[in-house]
Scaffold this active site. Structure first.
Site, PDB file in Angstrom:
ATOM      1  N   ASP A  55       0.874  -1.093   0.107  1.00  0.00           N
ATOM      2  CA  ASP A  55       0.006   0.070  -0.057  1.00  0.00           C
ATOM      3  C   ASP A  55       0.868   1.111  -0.149  1.00  0.00           C
ATOM      4  O   ASP A  55       1.603   1.609   0.971  1.00  0.00           O
ATOM      5  CB  ASP A  55      -0.843  -0.111   1.230  1.00  0.00           C
ATOM      6  CG  ASP A  55      -1.815   1.288   1.392  1.00  0.00           C
ATOM      7  OD1 ASP A  55      -1.905   1.974   0.443  1.00  0.00           O
ATOM      8  OD2 ASP A  55      -2.656   1.396   2.323  1.00  0.00           O
ATOM      9  N   TYR A 145      -0.810  18.164  -4.421  1.00  0.00           N
ATOM     10  CA  TYR A 145      -0.349  17.217  -5.515  1.00  0.00           C
ATOM     11  C   TYR A 145       0.796  17.885  -6.130  1.00  0.00           C
ATOM     12  O   TYR A 145       1.613  17.198  -6.330  1.00  0.00           O
ATOM     13  CB  TYR A 145      -1.593  17.074  -6.544  1.00  0.00           C
ATOM     14  CG  TYR A 145      -1.405  16.303  -7.823  1.00  0.00           C
ATOM     15  CD1 TYR A 145      -1.401  14.926  -7.725  1.00  0.00           C
ATOM     16  CD2 TYR A 145      -1.076  16.974  -9.022  1.00  0.00           C
ATOM     17  CE1 TYR A 145      -1.101  14.171  -8.941  1.00  0.00           C
ATOM     18  CE2 TYR A 145      -0.806  16.166 -10.244  1.00  0.00           C
ATOM     19  CZ  TYR A 145      -1.036  14.848  -9.859  1.00  0.00           C
ATOM     20  OH  TYR A 145      -0.805  14.004 -11.300  1.00  0.00           O
ATOM     21  N   GLY A 146       0.708  18.989  -6.328  1.00  0.00           N
ATOM     22  CA  GLY A 146       1.767  19.796  -7.000  1.00  0.00           C
ATOM     23  C   GLY A 146       3.092  19.818  -6.271  1.00  0.00           C
ATOM     24  O   GLY A 146       4.048  19.392  -6.760  1.00  0.00           O
ATOM     25  N   ALA A 147       2.953  19.950  -4.912  1.00  0.00           N
ATOM     26  CA  ALA A 147       4.188  19.541  -4.002  1.00  0.00           C
ATOM     27  C   ALA A 147       4.789  18.337  -4.089  1.00  0.00           C
ATOM     28  O   ALA A 147       5.980  18.042  -4.207  1.00  0.00           O
ATOM     29  CB  ALA A 147       3.904  20.162  -2.672  1.00  0.00           C
ATOM     30  N   LYS A 149       4.406  16.385  -6.723  1.00  0.00           N
ATOM     31  CA  LYS A 149       5.098  16.110  -8.006  1.00  0.00           C
ATOM     32  C   LYS A 149       6.539  17.078  -8.133  1.00  0.00           C
ATOM     33  O   LYS A 149       7.140  16.611  -8.841  1.00  0.00           O
ATOM     34  CB  LYS A 149       4.111  16.427  -9.005  1.00  0.00           C
ATOM     35  CG  LYS A 149       3.030  15.386  -9.174  1.00  0.00           C
ATOM     36  CD  LYS A 149       3.313  14.004  -9.669  1.00  0.00           C
ATOM     37  CE  LYS A 149       2.367  13.189  -9.722  1.00  0.00           C
ATOM     38  NZ  LYS A 149       2.613  11.747 -10.339  1.00  0.00           N
TER      39      LYS A 149
HETATM   40  N1  LIG Z   1      -4.541  11.411 -15.671  1.00  0.00           N
HETATM   41  C1  LIG Z   1      -4.057  12.442 -15.739  1.00  0.00           C
HETATM   42  O1  LIG Z   1      -4.548  13.465 -16.290  1.00  0.00           O
HETATM   43  C2  LIG Z   1      -2.568  12.766 -15.331  1.00  0.00           C
HETATM   44  C3  LIG Z   1      -1.747  13.820 -15.568  1.00  0.00           C
HETATM   45  C4  LIG Z   1      -0.498  13.943 -15.230  1.00  0.00           C
HETATM   46  C5  LIG Z   1       0.005  12.844 -14.642  1.00  0.00           C
HETATM   47  N2  LIG Z   1      -0.833  11.880 -14.287  1.00  0.00           N
HETATM   48  C6  LIG Z   1      -0.068  10.775 -13.192  1.00  0.00           C
HETATM   49  O2  LIG Z   1       0.017   9.694 -14.065  1.00  0.00           O
HETATM   50  C7  LIG Z   1      -0.010   8.499 -12.916  1.00  0.00           C
HETATM   51  C8  LIG Z   1      -0.930   7.599 -13.494  1.00  0.00           C
HETATM   52  O3  LIG Z   1      -2.255   8.267 -13.359  1.00  0.00           O
HETATM   53  P1  LIG Z   1      -3.806   7.705 -13.862  1.00  0.00           P
HETATM   54  O4  LIG Z   1      -4.300   8.744 -14.367  1.00  0.00           O
HETATM   55  O5  LIG Z   1      -3.539   6.487 -14.693  1.00  0.00           O
HETATM   56  O6  LIG Z   1      -4.765   7.482 -12.539  1.00  0.00           O
HETATM   57  P2  LIG Z   1      -5.422   6.338 -12.233  1.00  0.00           P
HETATM   58  O7  LIG Z   1      -6.377   5.854 -13.227  1.00  0.00           O
HETATM   59  O8  LIG Z   1      -6.422   6.752 -10.782  1.00  0.00           O
HETATM   60  O9  LIG Z   1      -4.426   5.127 -11.690  1.00  0.00           O
HETATM   61  C9  LIG Z   1      -3.841   5.393 -10.441  1.00  0.00           C
HETATM   62  C10 LIG Z   1      -3.431   3.919 -10.205  1.00  0.00           C
HETATM   63  O10 LIG Z   1      -2.515   4.210  -8.951  1.00  0.00           O
HETATM   64  C11 LIG Z   1      -2.724   3.061  -7.916  1.00  0.00           C
HETATM   65  N3  LIG Z   1      -2.671   3.675  -6.553  1.00  0.00           N
HETATM   66  C12 LIG Z   1      -3.375   4.661  -5.972  1.00  0.00           C
HETATM   67  N4  LIG Z   1      -3.060   4.650  -4.661  1.00  0.00           N
HETATM   68  C13 LIG Z   1      -2.299   3.676  -4.172  1.00  0.00           C
HETATM   69  C14 LIG Z   1      -1.775   2.919  -3.209  1.00  0.00           C
HETATM   70  N5  LIG Z   1      -2.221   3.435  -1.799  1.00  0.00           N
HETATM   71  N6  LIG Z   1      -1.151   1.823  -3.299  1.00  0.00           N
HETATM   72  C15 LIG Z   1      -0.806   1.196  -4.422  1.00  0.00           C
HETATM   73  N7  LIG Z   1      -1.498   1.623  -5.576  1.00  0.00           N
HETATM   74  C16 LIG Z   1      -2.211   2.667  -5.698  1.00  0.00           C
HETATM   75  C17 LIG Z   1      -4.344   2.749  -7.976  1.00  0.00           C
HETATM   76  O11 LIG Z   1      -4.447   1.648  -7.580  1.00  0.00           O
HETATM   77  P3  LIG Z   1      -6.045   1.064  -7.741  1.00  0.00           P
HETATM   78  O12 LIG Z   1      -5.985   0.350  -9.253  1.00  0.00           O
HETATM   79  O13 LIG Z   1      -5.998  -0.107  -6.701  1.00  0.00           O
HETATM   80  O14 LIG Z   1      -6.981   2.090  -7.674  1.00  0.00           O
HETATM   81  C18 LIG Z   1      -4.016   2.758  -9.941  1.00  0.00           C
HETATM   82  O15 LIG Z   1      -3.746   1.627 -10.304  1.00  0.00           O
HETATM   83  C19 LIG Z   1      -0.147   9.268 -11.677  1.00  0.00           C
HETATM   84  O16 LIG Z   1       1.038   9.324 -11.185  1.00  0.00           O
HETATM   85  C20 LIG Z   1      -0.734  10.578 -12.107  1.00  0.00           C
HETATM   86  O17 LIG Z   1      -0.350  11.636 -11.086  1.00  0.00           O
HETATM   87  C21 LIG Z   1      -1.943  11.753 -14.503  1.00  0.00           C
END
Ligand SMILES: NC(=O)c1ccc[n+]([C@@H]2O[C@H](COP(=O)([O-])OP(=O)(O)OC[C@H]3O[C@@H](n4cnc5c(N)ncnc54)[C@H](OP(=O)(O)O)[C@@H]3O)[C@@H](O)[C@H]2O)c1
Length: 231
Positions: A55, A145-147, A149
């Protein structure tokens, strides 16, 4: 050549799309899932993958989780794709929102990297961090979130300098808004209608990530910014 990749966030969005592309081309996957149920989901979706329960909201548990797992002796790449976002003004953002975002988005990637580095060094491998545009500029309501990242960028930059002598390459990818469940939640928090077609397809971000992972060893993509294209 088949690679061994440790991947967080493979249960959803960008990480899931990346795991699919890596599995389809025959790479060996070690998938980090938050709990046993999510690990079972990942094992079903990606047969042949190794799953590991950690986790990331609780970085203090990672060391024991890794010790209990059977990990490969060499790791070609760690891809940190897991992340959480919780918006709100500094005036109202509760402590729990700060803690969870810093833990999942920054401290756990550092802790996971620390424990896996010997295996990454053994492969002269790579560490790739999925950051965000919010890791470069922080806007109102995006402080925590910004902090997290911005901190992740610092982690990557320091690590790159430290690990060069071990032949380890470090990359940060900065996606703009990408159509994933996270982006749907962001729109909900912003009180806006969500239109996935307005944003980057997760597959396009994955193509960027694979370009960095597959680059020949004479070069490294240090920072890769991926923005929504003109429509
Ligand atoms: N989507 C955007 O617009 C965007 C833009 C810029 C950057 N990002 C970055 O890209 C990355 C992927 O984002 P996404 O959009 O694909 O998000 P997402 O669809 O919400 O997927 C996030 C993943 O992180 C896992 N996670 C969250 N908390 C966790 C925990 N406590 N322990 C283990 N796993 C955990 C989730 O697990 P579960 O499957 O179990 O929920 C999920 O698999 C992130 O780092 C995000 O900050 C996203």
């Amino acid at each position: 050549m088949t690679q061994t990749i440790v991947l967080t966030g493979a249960g959803s969005g960008i990480g899931r799309a990346l795991a699919r592309r890596l599995a389809d081309r025959g790479d060996r996957l070690v998938l980090v899932a938050r709990d046993a149920g999510r690990a079972a989901d990942a094992a079903q979706e990606f047969p042949g993958a190794t799953t590991l329960v950690a986790d990331l909201a609780r970085p203090e548990t990672i060391e024991a989780a890794l010790a209990a797992a059977e990990l490969p002796a060499t790791v070609d790449a760690i891809v940190h794709a897991a992340g959480v976002v919780d918006l709100g003004p500094v005036a109202a953002l509760p402590l729990a929102a700060w803690t969870s975002q810093l833990n999942v988005n920054l401290i756990s990637p550092a802790e996971l990297t620390r424990h896996l580095l010997p295996a990454v060094r053994a492969a002269r491998g790579q560490v790739l961090f999925v950051n965000s545009g919010a890791g470069v500029a922080a806007h109102p309501d995006w402080a925590a979130y910004g902090a997290s990242k911005h901190g992740l960028k610092a982690l990557a930059d320091a690590l790159r300098g430290e690990e060069a002598r071990h032949g380890v390459r470090v990359t940060t990818v900065y996606p703009g808004r990408t159509a994933t469940p996270m982006q749907a939640r962001v729109h909900e928090q912003e009180g806006r209608d969500y239109e996935p077609d307005a944003w980057i397809d997760a597959e396009s971000v994955v193509t960027g990530i694979l370009t960095a992972l597959d680059l020949p060893r004479d070069a490294v993509i240090t920072d890769l910014s991926i923005k929504p294209g003109p429509r």
